[in-house]
Design a protein around this motif. Structure first.
Motif, PDB file in Angstrom:
ATOM      1  N   ARG A   1      11.005  -5.859  -4.546  1.00  0.00           N
ATOM      2  CA  ARG A   1      10.987  -4.351  -4.079  1.00  0.00           C
ATOM      3  C   ARG A   1      10.494  -4.129  -2.845  1.00  0.00           C
ATOM      4  N   ILE A   2       9.279  -4.836  -2.417  1.00  0.00           N
ATOM      5  CA  ILE A   2       8.910  -4.807  -1.169  1.00  0.00           C
ATOM      6  C   ILE A   2       9.888  -5.258  -0.252  1.00  0.00           C
TER       7      ILE A   2
ATOM      8  N   ALA B   1       0.913  -1.124   0.096  1.00  0.00           N
ATOM      9  CA  ALA B   1       0.173  -0.149   0.130  1.00  0.00           C
ATOM     10  C   ALA B   1       0.951   1.194   0.147  1.00  0.00           C
ATOM     11  N   ILE B   2       1.961   1.220   0.782  1.00  0.00           N
ATOM     12  CA  ILE B   2       2.632   2.522   0.787  1.00  0.00           C
ATOM     13  C   ILE B   2       3.514   2.672  -0.530  1.00  0.00           C
ATOM     14  N   TYR B   3       3.985   1.660  -1.273  1.00  0.00           N
ATOM     15  CA  TYR B   3       4.659   1.905  -2.315  1.00  0.00           C
ATOM     16  C   TYR B   3       3.907   1.448  -3.410  1.00  0.00           C
ATOM     17  N   GLN B   4       2.609   1.430  -3.483  1.00  0.00           N
ATOM     18  CA  GLN B   4       1.834   1.167  -4.533  1.00  0.00           C
ATOM     19  C   GLN B   4       2.365   0.119  -5.492  1.00  0.00           C
ATOM     20  N   SER B   5       2.695  -1.060  -4.945  1.00  0.00           N
ATOM     21  CA  SER B   5       3.350  -2.193  -5.757  1.00  0.00           C
ATOM     22  C   SER B   5       3.360  -3.478  -4.999  1.00  0.00           C
ATOM     23  N   THR B   6       3.078  -4.373  -6.053  1.00  0.00           N
ATOM     24  CA  THR B   6       3.056  -5.950  -5.258  1.00  0.00           C
ATOM     25  C   THR B   6       4.448  -6.773  -5.792  1.00  0.00           C
TER      26      THR B   6
END
Length: 310
Positions: free
Chosen positions: A223-224, A214-219
């Motif tokens: 990267r997470i 949610a913070i980085y708008q990526s799944t």
């Protein structure tokens, strides 16, 4: 030169023969005691950092108490304007929890329209969980339940409520609405999963991965995990590697194979500190039943005492 074979007793005095036989007789007893010691350790580990991440466990409290407490938690979160928040429960006796670990199960709660059993639409919080698979504790599955279900097996009427910033809340809502949170699930389960890699996962790491998505708008899990390593500070599990290694011999859901150095894992409190450090938390509270006044008159909601977590 006389040769004395290794299995010869020729050089052993008679009084030592008796001691040797006694030792041989006692060896099975020693092995039994060692096995009991290790099994006891494994049992303690089972009550450790995140044990208690099971669905549909037996209730300790009366259904009415659970329902009123669950409703009280919902009302509290709604009063704070939470559209999405992190929720924690205690699934083990508090005396059995390692130092620094306050909750055993963590999930994401989202305010939603819920269709009841009778077909009516109601509004409340749906809770998105990762639970251990009962028949195979090395595996997990995703399940959506509701506050009464969530607290049904709680060992203490106590809840963690962590409300992120409005932007992070909106990110969580979008993530779940799209169904993309499911792509973050790793079914390989470990009680003390290392949040810095993807080898294993537990409920709290899944919650952390959802937050970072949610913070980085990526799944993108690569990267997470890179950002998790850079910015998140996990909780150190205050148990020796030897004890954990011994426990892993008997408990399929305890492993240290994904760790190097200190054993560290994600916890409700470490997530709260992470969000606070970067200005992404609106409120972090611990709610418990008020021991002096249990029920509000009229609406059947438990009166809750609250304290700041941070």
């Amino acid at each position: 030169m006389d040769v004395v074979h290794a299995n010869s007793n020729a050089l052993i005095p008679n009084n030592l023969h008796l001691n040797t036989r006694s030792y041989r007789r006692s060896l099975p007893a020693v092995l039994v005691l060692l096995a009991l010691l290790v099994l006891g350790l494994a049992s303690l580990l089972a009550q450790g950092a995140h044990a208690g991440s099971e669905a549909n466990t037996q209730a300790k409290y009366a259904p009415e108490t659970i329902a009123k407490f669950a409703k009280g938690v919902e009302h509290y979160a709604a009063k704070q304007g939470a559209r999405a928040f992190i929720i924690g429960r205690v699934g083990r006796a508090e005396k059995d929890l390692p130092k620094g670990i306050e909750f055993t199960h963590t999930a994401v709660a989202i305010y939603s329209k819920i269709t009841s059993h009778n077909g009516h639409d109601e509004f409340g919080y749906a809770i998105y969980n990762l639970y251990q698979t009962p028949e195979n504790r090395q595996k997990s599955f995703l399940m959506t339940d509701y506050p009464v279900d969530f607290f049904w097996g709680a060992q203490v009427m106590k809840a963690g409520v962590l409300i992120p910033s409005a932007e992070v809340q909106q990110g969580l809502i979008k993530l779940v609405a799209s169904g993309k949170h499911k792509s973050l699930h790793n079914p390989s389960y470990s009680v003390i999963a290392n949040p810095f890699n993807t080898r294993f996962q537990n409920c709290t790491e899944f919650t952390l991965d959802m937050l970072n998505a949610a913070i980085y708008q990526s799944t993108d899990l690569v990267r997470i995990k890179q950002n998790t390593q850079a910015y998140f500070r996990p909780q150190t599990v205050r148990t020796s590697r030897f004890k954990l290694a011994m426990g892993s011999m008997f408990m399929s859901d305890v492993t240290i194979s994904d760790h190097k150095g200190q054993i560290r894992t994600a916890t409700f409190t470490s997530i709260a500190k992470y969000l606070e450090e970067y200005g992404l938390v609106k409120e972090a509270s611990v709610l418990t039943l008020n021991s002096h006044e249990n029920i509000k008159v009229g609406d059947g909601t438990a009166v809750l005492a609250s304290r700041n977590l941070l």
